[in-house]
Design an enzyme around this catalytic site. Structure first.
Site, PDB file in Angstrom:
ATOM      1  N   SER A   1       4.681   2.739   7.721  1.00  0.00           N
ATOM      2  CA  SER A   1       4.395   1.527   6.952  1.00  0.00           C
ATOM      3  C   SER A   1       5.582   1.122   6.108  1.00  0.00           C
ATOM      4  CB  SER A   1       3.179   1.751   6.052  1.00  0.00           C
ATOM      5  OG  SER A   1       2.015   1.922   6.807  1.00  0.00           O
TER       6      SER A   1
ATOM      7  N   HIS B   1       0.820  -1.220   0.000  1.00  0.00           N
ATOM      8  CA  HIS B   1       0.000   0.000   0.000  1.00  0.00           C
ATOM      9  C   HIS B   1       0.854   1.271   0.000  1.00  0.00           C
ATOM     10  CE1 HIS B   1       0.433  -0.339   4.510  1.00  0.00           C
ATOM     11  NE2 HIS B   1       0.537   0.973   4.390  1.00  0.00           N
TER      12      HIS B   1
ATOM     13  N   ASP C   1       0.127  -7.698   1.323  1.00  0.00           N
ATOM     14  CA  ASP C   1       0.512  -6.305   1.499  1.00  0.00           C
ATOM     15  C   ASP C   1       2.024  -6.131   1.570  1.00  0.00           C
ATOM     16  OD1 ASP C   1       0.136  -3.583   1.700  1.00  0.00           O
ATOM     17  OD2 ASP C   1      -0.095  -3.604   3.878  1.00  0.00           O
TER      18      ASP C   1
END
Length: 500
Positions: A315, A203, A233
């Site tokens: 992230s 993402h 992911d």
């Protein structure tokens, strides 16, 4: 907070009240001898009358207010044959002495008494064995009566500094630019090797048309996408010119060797603040969830929960242990505000590295595959369809020649457990299977009609399914990671419709 506990401003604390009448000191004036007076003149004498209050003698340090003293005198002139006469006028002077009581002694006595009481208490605790003090540590008595030794290691204060110095050069900031100049975002990544391969979250780089990597030494480099696995992911990007960069690959640890309570550090670029670190502990293990997005479904299985602060921009960054070894990829937070609330999650490094190696080798990352289409069972559709249970994963379709079909799973079956662990929904079954590897054998608890049975299934690979989904990417559910049938089933479940 109750009204009684609310801090109040002290009121009525005025100056100490003084007595209205004060002792007075009266002094008779002393005649002043005029200049040039004969030496034989008689000397004047001063007599002082000082009234003394026996019950309140003037204390040392009393404040005195002394007004100016006005002395008057008259002096006669000497002439031949005449005797000189000196005339002195009489003047009465009044002086006021203000007496105050010293409070130093009561304060000193109170402080001294407090020290004595404290010393007696400490001596009593030591003599009773509650605790004892040695040269290197403090030993306290536990509930069992056995002293608990607490060792203090001064080197612990430098642990975070040492770990940060080791791991920071291996973590980068990633700027993903979209087609629109105002689109894109900032995330983090971990350097895997000197070839310029960097592991991050899918993402972070999803939909990016340009990627820029900023390293710990302050330099920036262009990068390109090597491959991604939306289902987990994870993604790998690579510097376009790795030889021009001084790269420090991170040292990879073992996520199977983690304990709850273990010290950890999260490294990344929260809110775009590059090379930031936060520390915490491993709060829990084996947390799993599935997250839907506009483009697909990501399955997060066996994640590491930590209270180290993780915010947007973290992230794809590193979660390292006290040796600076990579143990997870920071990916998800649980928060009502969108910022850190002390509940963050990282993908275990063993799983992440396995996916990354497949991407680097040019392979399609594969996952355990059952070969069914599923719908969650809830109280509503269980009542509507007269099901025997009100939770579990309802088998809506069975893929021909798939692992489930070969094991005897039928349409209409409800899976309620995997290897004895209860399953409450379709997502729960998918997550439970994702915790296994391709080729593993699992035991499914299945409710068929009113009967319950156990079925052993050998999990297959979803590689063929992924290829099929790519071929049908122009239809409904394109890019969602689900087939057409799964997409419509998901919509039906989401809208609360009955099973068909």
């Amino acid at each position: 907070m109750s009204e009684e506990k609310t801090p109040q401003r002290p009121e009525g604390l005025g100056s100490e009240q003084r007595p209205s009448s004060q002792p007075r000191l009266e002094v008779e004036p002393t005649p002043v001898e005029p200049a040039g007076a004969a030496s034989g003149n008689a000397s004047a004498h001063t007599t002082a009358r000082i009234p003394v209050d026996p019950g309140n003698p003037t204390a040392a340090g009393s404040t005195r207010q002394v007004p100016p003293v006005d002395y008057s005198y008259s002096q006669g002139q000497h002439s031949a044959g005449q005797s000189a006469q000196a005339h002195a006028s009489t003047h009465t002077e009044t002086r006021t002495v203000v007496k105050t009581k010293s409070k130093k002694l009561p304060i000193f006595l109170a402080s001294f008494a407090g020290l004595v009481v404290g010393a007696v208490l400490v001596i009593a605790l030591v003599m009773s064995g509650a605790f004892r003090i040695t040269d290197s540590n403090v030993e306290t008595a536990g509930t069992s009566g056995t002293p608990q030794k607490i060792d203090i290691n001064p080197e612990d204060t430098t642990l975070s500094e040492a770990v940060a110095a080791k791991a920071l050069p291996s973590v980068v900031s990633i700027t993903a630019q979209g087609e629109d100049e105002n689109s894109g975002g900032i995330g983090s990544g971990v350097i895997l090797d000197t070839d310029g391969n960097i592991l991050t979250n899918h993402h972070v780089v999803q939909g990016a048309t340009a990627l820029v990597v900023n390293t710990d030494d302050g330099n920036s480099y262009e990068a390109e996408l090597v491959g991604a696995d939306e289902s987990s992911d994870l993604a790998v990007i690579r510097l376009k010119d790795p030889k021009s960069a001084k790269l420090t690959p991170i040292e990879v640890g073992d996520s199977d060797d983690i304990a709850v309570g273990e010290w950890v550090m999260a490294i990344g670029s929260p809110f775009g603040n590059e090379q930031s670190v936060s520390t915490g502990i491993v709060s829990a293990l084996y947390r799993s969830t599935a997250l839907q997005s506009a483009s697909g479904t990501s399955i997060y299985a066996n994640m590491i929960q930590t209270d180290a602060a993780i915010n947007p921009g973290n992230s794809g960054g590193a979660l390292v242990n006290d040796e600076g070894h990579l143990i997870g990829i920071n990916s998800v937070i649980e928060s009502y505000s969108g910022s850190s609330s002390g509940v963050g999650f990282a993908i275990p490094v063993n799983y992440a590295i396995n996916i990354a190696n497949q991407i680097i080798d040019g392979e399609t990352p594969v996952h355990p595959y059952l070969g069914v289409s599923l719908v969650s069972v809830n109280a509503y559709n269980a009542r509507t369809n007269e099901l025997a249970v009100d939770s579990g994963a309802y088998v809506a379709e069975v893929t021909a020649d798939g692992p489930a079909a070969q094991a005897g799973i039928q349409k209409g079956d409800i899976v309620t457990a995997v290897d004895g662990e209860g399953i409450a929904s379709a997502d729960g079954l998918i997550i439970a299977l994702r915790e296994h590897e391709v080729g593993d054998e699992v035991t499914l608890t299945v409710v068929r009609g009113k009967d319950e049975t156990e079925v052993k299934v050998t999990l297959g690979s979803d590689e063929a399914l992924q290829a099929e989904q790519e071929d049908t990417s122009d239809g409904p559910g394109a890019g969602t990671g689900m087939s057409r049938e799964e997409f419509f089933r998901y919509l039906e479940e989401y809208m609360g419709g009955a099973l068909r």
